[in-house]
Design a protein around this motif. Structure first.
Motif, short mmCIF file in Angstrom:
data_model
loop_
_atom_site.label_atom_id
_atom_site.label_comp_id
_atom_site.label_asym_id
_atom_site.label_seq_id
_atom_site.Cartn_x
_atom_site.Cartn_y
_atom_site.Cartn_z
N LYS A 305 -28.59 -13.65 -6.02
CA LYS A 305 -28.44 -13.72 -7.53
C LYS A 305 -29.79 -14.14 -8.24
CE LYS A 305 -25.50 -15.82 -11.14
NZ LYS A 305 -24.32 -16.44 -11.51
N THR A 307 -31.90 -16.47 -10.68
CA THR A 307 -31.50 -17.74 -11.38
C THR A 307 -32.54 -18.01 -12.14
OG1 THR A 307 -32.11 -19.16 -9.44
CG2 THR A 307 -29.86 -18.59 -9.49
N SER A 321 -30.37 -16.98 -5.52
CA SER A 321 -29.23 -18.01 -4.75
C SER A 321 -28.19 -17.09 -4.15
CB SER A 321 -28.57 -18.86 -5.77
OG SER A 321 -27.62 -18.22 -6.60
N VAL A 339 -32.10 -12.92 -15.67
CA VAL A 339 -31.26 -13.80 -15.03
C VAL A 339 -29.47 -13.49 -14.91
CG1 VAL A 339 -30.48 -16.12 -15.40
CG2 VAL A 339 -32.80 -15.88 -15.55
#
Length: 372
Positions: A305, A307, A321, A339
């Motif tokens: 992911k 971030t 992450s 994001v």
């Protein structure tokens, strides 16, 4: 110039506090060696022992083959440049540079020649009549370097000389000091906490932590072949990513299981990783060795992911992450990320490094001794 040898040198303070523990370093003639490490690691104390500003508790110091332990600082034929410049505010630039030579009663004509020659090398001739308060930080640092040059020392010692300068000036002064090293054919020992300074300036780097030397080698060798997790994480910007993985056997293959994805190790590393089947390892991969793929890869796919996004012009730093880990990847600017996106990466596994979770030592050390 001179060769400098530290043989088992230690500094022990009251209460058995070992600021430097058994330092063994060889600085060859005309070499630029950088001592690097976090604050409190003992690098400045080591430099001060070489200068004679700290007594050596244990071990021996040799300069050009001569034992220096009990030789006063003024007789070691070294020159030191400090973090705070240490210029006399009431003296002109010329007087600051000439002061040490006048104390030694060098002839006036020789002092004048040396000062003007050093000022020419450092491009500060037009400032010779000014006081330090009329100079910028970079100009003051040049004066401090010039004061060292005029002494014609065997060894130059630099103690974090650029830490008080702004970022742009630090880059400029790094280049100037590297050029000065070449022009003077100087033996230089340089202390910094900034690994970028170490990487860009040194012929050889000494990495220190908690008073102990962790590894010594050329900048690229340390970058590519760190001996332990500390060196791997300290050398490089952004630093190496670390993930805890469990080594398992699956379908006749050795696999590293992160929890949210699985990685099959490079064939060259397999003999070392097999020893850890059923155990955990620390998997290390540098940000530039994570390759972005728009579609999930068939093998070794690492979905993570996004971030934080840091656009830097020539490239982008993506902070990523998994449920268990945070990583950073360096990617090309043509890709558009948001994001919260799930981005797929595959690691360049020939560049991966592995560390024993208990000792934090590289498990590839045997292979890297062979120069692979």
């Amino acid at each position: 110039m001179a060769k400098v040898e530290l043989k088992g040198m230690s500094k022990v303070y009251e209460g058995n506090v070992r600021a430097v523990d058994n330092a063994n370093i060889v600085v060859e003639d005309k070499e630029f060696v950088v001592l690097v490490g976090p604050s409190g690691c003992g690098k400045s104390t080591t430099l001060r022992m070489v200068a004679g500003l700290e007594d050596i508790t244990e071990g021996e110091l040799y300069i050009d083959g001569e034992l220096m332990n009990d030789v006063p600082p003024k007789d070691r034929n070294i020159a030191m440049v400090f973090q705070n410049y240490a210029l006399y505010p009431h003296m002109t630039v010329y007087e600051n540079m000439a002061f040490g030579l006048r104390i030694k009663k060098v002839e006036k004509s020789e002092i004048d020649r040396r000062v003007h020659e050093a000022a020419r090398i450092l491009d500060i001739e037009k400032f010779l009549d000014r006081k330090p308060k009329a100079l910028s930080g970079g100009q003051r640092q040049r004066v401090a370097v010039g004061r060292a040059i005029v002494r014609n020392p065997k060894v130059f010692l630099f103690d974090e000389p650029l830490s008080n300068l702004d970022a742009k000036l630090r880059v400029q002064m790094r280049a100037e000091l590297s050029d000065l090293h070449i022009r003077l054919n100087a033996t230089i020992i340089y202390v910094t906490h900034d690994q970028v300074e170490a990487m860009t300036m040194a012929n050889k780097i000494v990495v220190m932590k908690d008073g102990k030397i962790q590894q010594i080698g050329s900048p690229l060798f340390l970058y590519n072949h760190p001996v332990n997790k500390f060196v791997a994480g300290f050398i490089g910007s952004p630093p190496m990513n670390f993930m805890n993985v469990k080594v398992i056997e699956e379908g006749g293959n050795v696999i590293m299981d992160e929890g949210s994805f699985k990685i099959k190790p490079h064939a060259d590393h397999l003999p070392f990783i097999k020893k850890f089947i059923g155990k955990e390892l620390t998997f290390g991969i540098r940000p530039e060795d994570l390759h972005y793929t728009e579609k999930p890869a068939a093998e070794n796919n690492m979905p993570m992911k996004v971030t934080v996004i840091e656009p830097l012009g020539a490239d982008i730093h993506l902070w990523l992450s998994t449920p268990s880990h945070a990583l950073v990847a360096r990617t090309e600017p043509q890709y558009e990320f948001k994001v919260g996106d799930i981005a797929n990466f595959t690691p360049r596994l020939e560049k991966a490094r592995y560390f024993d979770k208990e000792t934090e030592l590289s498990i590839l050390a045997e292979m890297e001794v062979d120069g692979k």
